[in-house]
Structures are given as structure tokens and as C-alpha cells.
Write a protein that holds these residues in place. Structure first.
Motif, PDB file in Angstrom:
ATOM      1  N   GLU A 197      -7.633  -0.199   0.331  1.00  0.00           N
ATOM      2  CA  GLU A 197      -6.400  -0.832  -0.152  1.00  0.00           C
ATOM      3  C   GLU A 197      -5.978  -1.991   0.754  1.00  0.00           C
ATOM      4  OE1 GLU A 197      -4.464  -0.332  -3.031  1.00  0.00           O
ATOM      5  OE2 GLU A 197      -6.343   0.643  -3.553  1.00  0.00           O
ATOM      6  N   ILE A 198      -6.137  -1.828   2.064  1.00  0.00           N
ATOM      7  CA  ILE A 198      -5.825  -2.913   3.002  1.00  0.00           C
ATOM      8  C   ILE A 198      -6.779  -4.075   2.773  1.00  0.00           C
ATOM      9  CG2 ILE A 198      -5.808  -3.582   5.437  1.00  0.00           C
ATOM     10  CD1 ILE A 198      -4.887  -0.661   6.026  1.00  0.00           C
TER      11      ILE A 198
ATOM     12  N   ILE B  55       0.876  -1.159   0.000  1.00  0.00           N
ATOM     13  CA  ILE B  55       0.000   0.000   0.000  1.00  0.00           C
ATOM     14  C   ILE B  55       0.914   1.210   0.000  1.00  0.00           C
ATOM     15  CG2 ILE B  55      -1.804   1.235   1.244  1.00  0.00           C
ATOM     16  CD1 ILE B  55      -2.451  -1.636   2.484  1.00  0.00           C
ATOM     17  N   HIS B  56       0.913   1.918  -1.104  1.00  0.00           N
ATOM     18  CA  HIS B  56       1.824   3.040  -1.280  1.00  0.00           C
ATOM     19  C   HIS B  56       1.343   4.265  -0.521  1.00  0.00           C
ATOM     20  CE1 HIS B  56       4.122   1.012  -4.459  1.00  0.00           C
ATOM     21  NE2 HIS B  56       2.955   0.468  -4.776  1.00  0.00           N
ATOM     22  N   GLN B  57       2.278   5.118  -0.151  1.00  0.00           N
ATOM     23  CA  GLN B  57       1.954   6.351   0.554  1.00  0.00           C
ATOM     24  C   GLN B  57       1.050   7.230  -0.304  1.00  0.00           C
ATOM     25  OE1 GLN B  57       5.353   8.697   1.626  1.00  0.00           O
ATOM     26  NE2 GLN B  57       4.143  10.219   2.697  1.00  0.00           N
TER      27      GLN B  57
ATOM     28  N   ASP C 241       3.577   1.824   3.186  1.00  0.00           N
ATOM     29  CA  ASP C 241       4.549   2.909   3.102  1.00  0.00           C
ATOM     30  C   ASP C 241       3.965   4.158   3.771  1.00  0.00           C
ATOM     31  OD1 ASP C 241       6.681   4.542   2.486  1.00  0.00           O
ATOM     32  OD2 ASP C 241       6.351   4.520   0.323  1.00  0.00           O
ATOM     33  N   GLU C 242       4.489   4.496   4.937  1.00  0.00           N
ATOM     34  CA  GLU C 242       4.040   5.641   5.728  1.00  0.00           C
ATOM     35  C   GLU C 242       2.510   5.690   5.854  1.00  0.00           C
ATOM     36  OE1 GLU C 242       6.084   9.347   5.380  1.00  0.00           O
ATOM     37  OE2 GLU C 242       7.763   8.418   4.314  1.00  0.00           O
ATOM     38  N   PRO C 243       1.926   4.635   6.425  1.00  0.00           N
ATOM     39  CA  PRO C 243       0.459   4.532   6.416  1.00  0.00           C
ATOM     40  C   PRO C 243      -0.275   5.573   7.250  1.00  0.00           C
ATOM     41  CG  PRO C 243       1.407   2.841   7.815  1.00  0.00           C
ATOM     42  CD  PRO C 243       2.553   3.513   7.117  1.00  0.00           C
TER      43      PRO C 243
END
Length: 194
Positions: free
Chosen positions: A152-153, A86-88, A167-169
Motif C-alpha cells: 500500500e505504501i 493507508i487505512h488501518q 492510520d495506526e500503521p
């Protein structure tokens, strides 16, 4: 032993012109473990995670996933193996419904016809498990950033991901949303997701 680790990254090195982003990195992660990578901007955290999902190919080092040699050619390979990221910077398609977003490129079909009813039912079942407050037919553009991140999760879980990289959730979440994310992470951990 390598089989003890969901992922084992040994001596990973990645260079870009004029910069060594990762230098001889070793990372080992067991089933149900949660690790946090900390460092300044430019320290190579995202580069290392992108190597896991195949967006970058390491210049040196090896990886195993669930005890077998592993190398992804891209995020689709990683997802097939059981790894999601899961991208920032979330990049949802605002015109898609939640169900369409969760099952994008994995839609239910009857021959060549999309079976939206079945896709919506499957998505709603997963959304109910996560106590997500919107129906599967809600358009993504109507969700907050935190809710899009939760979708997304949920998508990662629906792919049977055994390892989820975030990434930086919490960078764009308020304290209540952050606590909800941490509860979700604890739930995933208890299910053995790394």
C-alpha cells in the motif's frame, strides 16, 4: 503563508448525530514533515484524516493543498491531487498480483487490452527500489499483513503522492516490521513527502 504548507486545515468541524467528532481543528503540514496525531479511541483522528481524502465532508472550515483551495469528493480525487491514505484495516484483493494491486484502476493498456507485461515491469522496478522481497507477479493473498501494508505504501509512492496518511500503521506489525516501516517513512521524508 499558505504556500509553505503541503496541507493546511483551518477550523475543521465535523459533527455526526449526537457527536462532535472534530471541533475547530487546525493542522498545518510542510513538505517532508512527519506528524503523529495521538488521542484516545473516538477522539476524532480518523474522522479528520477521512476529511482530507473526501470520505467525510467537513461541516465547517477550509483546506488548502499546496497553497490552493482543496476539497476531495472521495479518495480518487485525493489521489489525483497527490494525497494517499493507508487505512488501518487493509482490504486487499487476495486474488490480485502485487502489480495489479499497485496499479489497480491505473493499468497499462494497448487499446482495450491490458498490457500485463508492462504493468509487471513498472511494478517490479518500484518494488526493487523498496527492496521488496517478492516479485510483482506474487498473489497478494500470499503476503503477510505487514507486507500488504508495504504494498500500500509502494502504491501511494507510485501515484506520486506528496502526502501519505497512515492510520495506526504499526498496530499489526512486529518490532522488525515496525523498524522497516520507520526506515521507509524516513526515506519518504527525505524525498519531501509529508
Amino acid at each position: 503563508m499558505a504556500e509553505d504548507f503541503v496541507i493546511e486545515m483551518l477550523h475543521i468541524t465535523k459533527e455526526f448525530p449526537g457527536i462532535k467528532a472534530n471541533d475547530d481543528i487546525t493542522l498545518q503540514l510542510r513538505k517532508g514533515e512527519v506528524h503523529a496525531l495521538l488521542g484516545e479511541n473516538g477522539a476524532g483522528k480518523s474522522t479528520l484524516m477521512k476529511a482530507v481524502i473526501g470520505l467525510h465532508q467537513p461541516d465547517a472550515g477550509t483546506m488548502t493543498f499546496e497553497g490552493k483551495p482543496y476539497s476531495a469528493k472521495g479518495p480518487v480525487d485525493a489521489m489525483k491531487a497527490g494525497i494517499s491514505m493507508i487505512h488501518q484495516e487493509l482490504n486487499p484483493e487476495p486474488h490480485l498480483t502485487i502489480a495489479e494491486s499497485i496499479f489497480l484502476n491505473r493499468e497499462d493498456t494497448n487499446g482495450i487490452i491490458l498490457n500485463k507485461k508492462k504493468t509487471n515491469e513498472k511494478a517490479q522496478k518500484i518494488l526493487d527500489q523498496f527492496e521488496f522481497p517478492y516479485p510483482a507477479t506474487t498473489v497478494m493473498g500470499k503476503l503477510s499483513l505487514a507486507q500488504m501494508q508495504m504494498v500500500e505504501i509502494i502504491k501511494a509512492v507510485s501515484c506520486n503522492a506528496r502526502m501519505i496518511i497512515m492510520d495506526e500503521p504499526t498496530s499489526s506489525l512486529d518490532s522488525e516490521e515496525t523498524e522497516h516501516l520507520f526506515r521507509t517513512i524516513r526515506d519518504l521524508k527525505s524525498q519531501g513527502v509529508a
